[in-house]
Design an enzyme around this catalytic site. Sequence first.
Site, PDB file in Angstrom:
ATOM      1  N   SER A  55      -9.397 -27.683  60.159  1.00 29.11           N
ATOM      2  CA  SER A  55      -8.561 -26.694  60.830  1.00 29.11           C
ATOM      3  C   SER A  55      -7.997 -27.330  62.088  1.00 29.11           C
ATOM      4  O   SER A  55      -8.475 -28.373  62.526  1.00 29.11           O
ATOM      5  CB  SER A  55      -9.378 -25.459  61.211  1.00 29.11           C
ATOM      6  OG  SER A  55      -8.593 -24.539  61.947  1.00 29.11           O
ATOM      7  N   ARG A 304      -5.283 -29.541  53.846  1.00 28.13           N
ATOM      8  CA  ARG A 304      -5.822 -28.321  53.257  1.00 28.13           C
ATOM      9  C   ARG A 304      -4.726 -27.276  53.161  1.00 28.13           C
ATOM     10  O   ARG A 304      -3.921 -27.121  54.085  1.00 28.13           O
ATOM     11  CB  ARG A 304      -6.967 -27.769  54.117  1.00 28.13           C
ATOM     12  CG  ARG A 304      -7.777 -26.659  53.454  1.00 28.13           C
ATOM     13  CD  ARG A 304      -8.608 -27.211  52.304  1.00 28.13           C
ATOM     14  NE  ARG A 304      -9.551 -26.236  51.756  1.00 28.13           N
ATOM     15  CZ  ARG A 304      -9.284 -25.438  50.716  1.00 28.13           C
ATOM     16  NH1 ARG A 304      -8.089 -25.456  50.145  1.00 28.13           N
ATOM     17  NH2 ARG A 304     -10.210 -24.626  50.257  1.00 28.13           N
ATOM     18  N   THR A 340      -9.916 -18.237  61.725  1.00 27.21           N
ATOM     19  CA  THR A 340     -11.377 -18.323  61.806  1.00 27.21           C
ATOM     20  C   THR A 340     -11.993 -16.994  62.201  1.00 27.21           C
ATOM     21  O   THR A 340     -12.990 -16.551  61.606  1.00 27.21           O
ATOM     22  CB  THR A 340     -11.791 -19.413  62.811  1.00 27.21           C
ATOM     23  OG1 THR A 340     -11.262 -20.675  62.382  1.00 27.21           O
ATOM     24  CG2 THR A 340     -13.304 -19.519  62.913  1.00 27.21           C
ATOM     25  N   CYS A 496       1.512 -33.830  46.614  1.00 26.28           N
ATOM     26  CA  CYS A 496       0.112 -34.168  46.861  1.00 26.28           C
ATOM     27  C   CYS A 496       0.000 -35.078  48.077  1.00 26.28           C
ATOM     28  O   CYS A 496       0.629 -36.138  48.124  1.00 26.28           O
ATOM     29  CB  CYS A 496      -0.499 -34.861  45.642  1.00 26.28           C
ATOM     30  SG  CYS A 496      -2.175 -35.471  45.942  1.00 26.28           S
ATOM     31  N   CYS A 520      -8.675 -37.249  45.496  1.00 24.47           N
ATOM     32  CA  CYS A 520      -8.457 -35.833  45.815  1.00 24.47           C
ATOM     33  C   CYS A 520      -9.226 -35.403  47.058  1.00 24.47           C
ATOM     34  O   CYS A 520     -10.435 -35.597  47.160  1.00 24.47           O
ATOM     35  CB  CYS A 520      -8.866 -34.978  44.625  1.00 24.47           C
ATOM     36  SG  CYS A 520      -8.676 -33.210  44.897  1.00 24.47           S
ATOM     37  N   CYS A 523      -7.335 -30.224  48.639  1.00 24.24           N
ATOM     38  CA  CYS A 523      -6.423 -29.375  49.410  1.00 24.24           C
ATOM     39  C   CYS A 523      -5.900 -28.201  48.591  1.00 24.24           C
ATOM     40  O   CYS A 523      -5.459 -27.207  49.150  1.00 24.24           O
ATOM     41  CB  CYS A 523      -5.268 -30.195  49.966  1.00 24.24           C
ATOM     42  SG  CYS A 523      -4.021 -30.707  48.750  1.00 24.24           S
ATOM     43  N   CYS A 526      -1.756 -28.876  44.460  1.00 21.44           N
ATOM     44  CA  CYS A 526      -1.279 -29.008  43.079  1.00 21.44           C
ATOM     45  C   CYS A 526      -1.495 -27.728  42.291  1.00 21.44           C
ATOM     46  O   CYS A 526      -0.647 -27.319  41.489  1.00 21.44           O
ATOM     47  CB  CYS A 526      -1.970 -30.187  42.401  1.00 21.44           C
ATOM     48  SG  CYS A 526      -3.781 -30.110  42.405  1.00 21.44           S
TER      49      CYS A 526
END
Length: 551
Positions: A55, A304, A340, A496, A520, A523, A526
Site C-alpha cells: 500500500s 497490486r 485500510t 502485466c 507473478c 497483483c 490479468c
Amino acid sequence: MSTRESMPYDVVIVGAGPAGLSAAIRFKQVAAEQGADLSVCVLEKGSEVGAHILSGAVIDPRSLDELLPNWREDGCPLAEVPVTENHHWVLTATGKRTLPEFLTPPFMHNKGTYTGSLGNLCRWLAGKAEELGVEIFPGFAAAEILFDEQGSVKGVATGDMGVARDGTHKPDYTPGLELHAKYTFFAEGVRGHLTKEVIRTFDLAKDAQPQVYGLGIKELWDIDPALHSPGRVIHTQGWPLGDDANGGSWLYHQANGQVSLGFVTWLNYTNPYLSPFQEMQKWKTHPEIAAILKGGKRVSYGARAINDGGLQSIPKLVFPGGALIGCSAGFLNVPRLKGTHGAMKSGMMAAEAAVAAILSQREHDELAAYPAAFETSWLHKELSVVRNVVPLVKKFGDFLGSGLAGVTMWLEHFGLKMPFTMKHHPDHESLWRKDLVKPPVYPKPDGVLTFDRLSSVFLSNTNHEEDQPVHLTLKDPNVPVEYDLPLYDEPAQRYCPAGVYEIVGQETGDPKFVINAQNCVHCKTCDIKDPTQNINWVVPEGGGGPNYPNM
C-alpha cells in the site's frame, strides 16, 4: 467423505491483511468481554504476515483507535511518522500546478493521518492477535471452499503441497488441511479467487454495480537526506496519462530517509498498447519527481490491483456460513486513496456479529447484523459522500470530471445528498482494437531512474516453486493467439507489471503464448483486464509469491 485431516474453529479467516487481523482481534476482544472462550484462526498465503501486503500508505487511524486505543504508546510502527504536509499537484509534461488545499473538502486534507509500511502494521497487528490467542498460519494458502449438506459454507481447505506441474505427487507431497468453522471470513484482498467463487455461488453481486479497479505500482527509494522531509505527502494527477486513461500517483516521505512512490492506472483504459508499468517509469522522469529522487536508490518494487468501485460496487456482505470483509468486498475511498481504515472497520463489524451469533447457538446462517451495522456506520457515510467521484472522472475526463467530482463532494460534505448514484462498466470491456489506436512512446530504461520489469520483479523477492501447477490458468488456450493477438496485439504482454506474459515465435509465423508464472507478484491485473476473461488466477502453493520487506 474427505480423507484430509480437519481442525474445528469458531471462526476461520482467509487472509492476514488489515481486515482479517482486525476481525480476529475484535472477535477475541468481544468474546472475552462476554466471558466466552472462542477460537479463531487466520490463514495467510504469503511466507509470513506482511509478505504480500502493499500500500502507499497514508493511513487514517480511526479504526485503529477503536480497535487498540493505546497503539501509539504500544510500539506500533505506524506512529513513527505523522503526516505534516499535504500537496496535490496537477502535472503537465514539463511543469505543475498546485491545487490549493482550501478547494478540497476537509476529509481530503490528511489531518491526523500517518504514513508508513502497511506490511509492518500488519506484522504488529499479528503480534497483538497472537497475544489474544489467535492462531495464525502463514505459508498456508486457502485453495478450496467447503460446503455442508445444506449448501452453507463450513470452512476452507488449504492447498496440497508438493504437487508437480504434471499433477503427480513429489516425494514431499503433503495433502491439504480442512479447517471447519461456524463462520468463515474471506479477507483475501482485491479479486480473491475464493471470493470470486463465493460471490458467484451465492449471487452476491446481483444488486451491485460491477467492481472496477486500478493497478497500483509501487517503489521504495532511499533518497538524499537533504531532500527528505518526514511526513510530507504529495499526490499528483495528469501527465503522463492522456485522454484515454485515468489515474494518479503518490510520493510519501516516510521513516528512515525513504520515500514511497507509486502510480495508479485505472483499468478502464482503452489503448491496448498502454503499459501501466511504463507509465509509472515515465512519470518518474517528470522534473518535479526526478528532482526528489536525484542521487537516490530504488530498494523495493511491487504491484497490486485496488478496488475503485466504491459504495455502489460493494456486493452483499454475508452468505450462509460467512462474510466478505476488507478489499474482498471493496471499501476503498478512492479520492482519499485510503482503504485500510475501511477494511479494518469491516472486519471489526463482522467479528462483533459473529460473536453474537455463536453465543446465540447459531452457526452457518447469515450474519445479518454485519451489513446492518455497516448501513449505520461512519464508513457507509464516508463512502456515500464519494460514490460518484470515479464515474464522473471516467465519464467527463480528468479535468472536467475532477471539477464536477469536487463540487459533488463539497455538496455531500454539507449534507446535500446527490439524488443519483452513477454506474460502472466492467474494465475488461473497455479496450479498443489495435488498429484504432496509436501506441504510446515510452523511454528506454536508464537503470538509474527508470527500469525494466524483470529487474523490478527481482526487487520484489518473488519466488514460486518451479515445478508446481501453473496458477495462471486459461479457460481456452487458443484465445490469446487466435483472438487477442489479432485484435489487441495480446495486451497481457503490457498490462502485466511483472513480465509474466509474452508472445514468442511471431517472427517465424508460429506465435505462441507463454506464461512465466514464476514472475507473478499476485497483483490480479490479468484476471481483471483480460478482454475475454480467459485468464483465471488461482492460488499457487502456499508461501510463494512476493516477499515485501517494508511495503
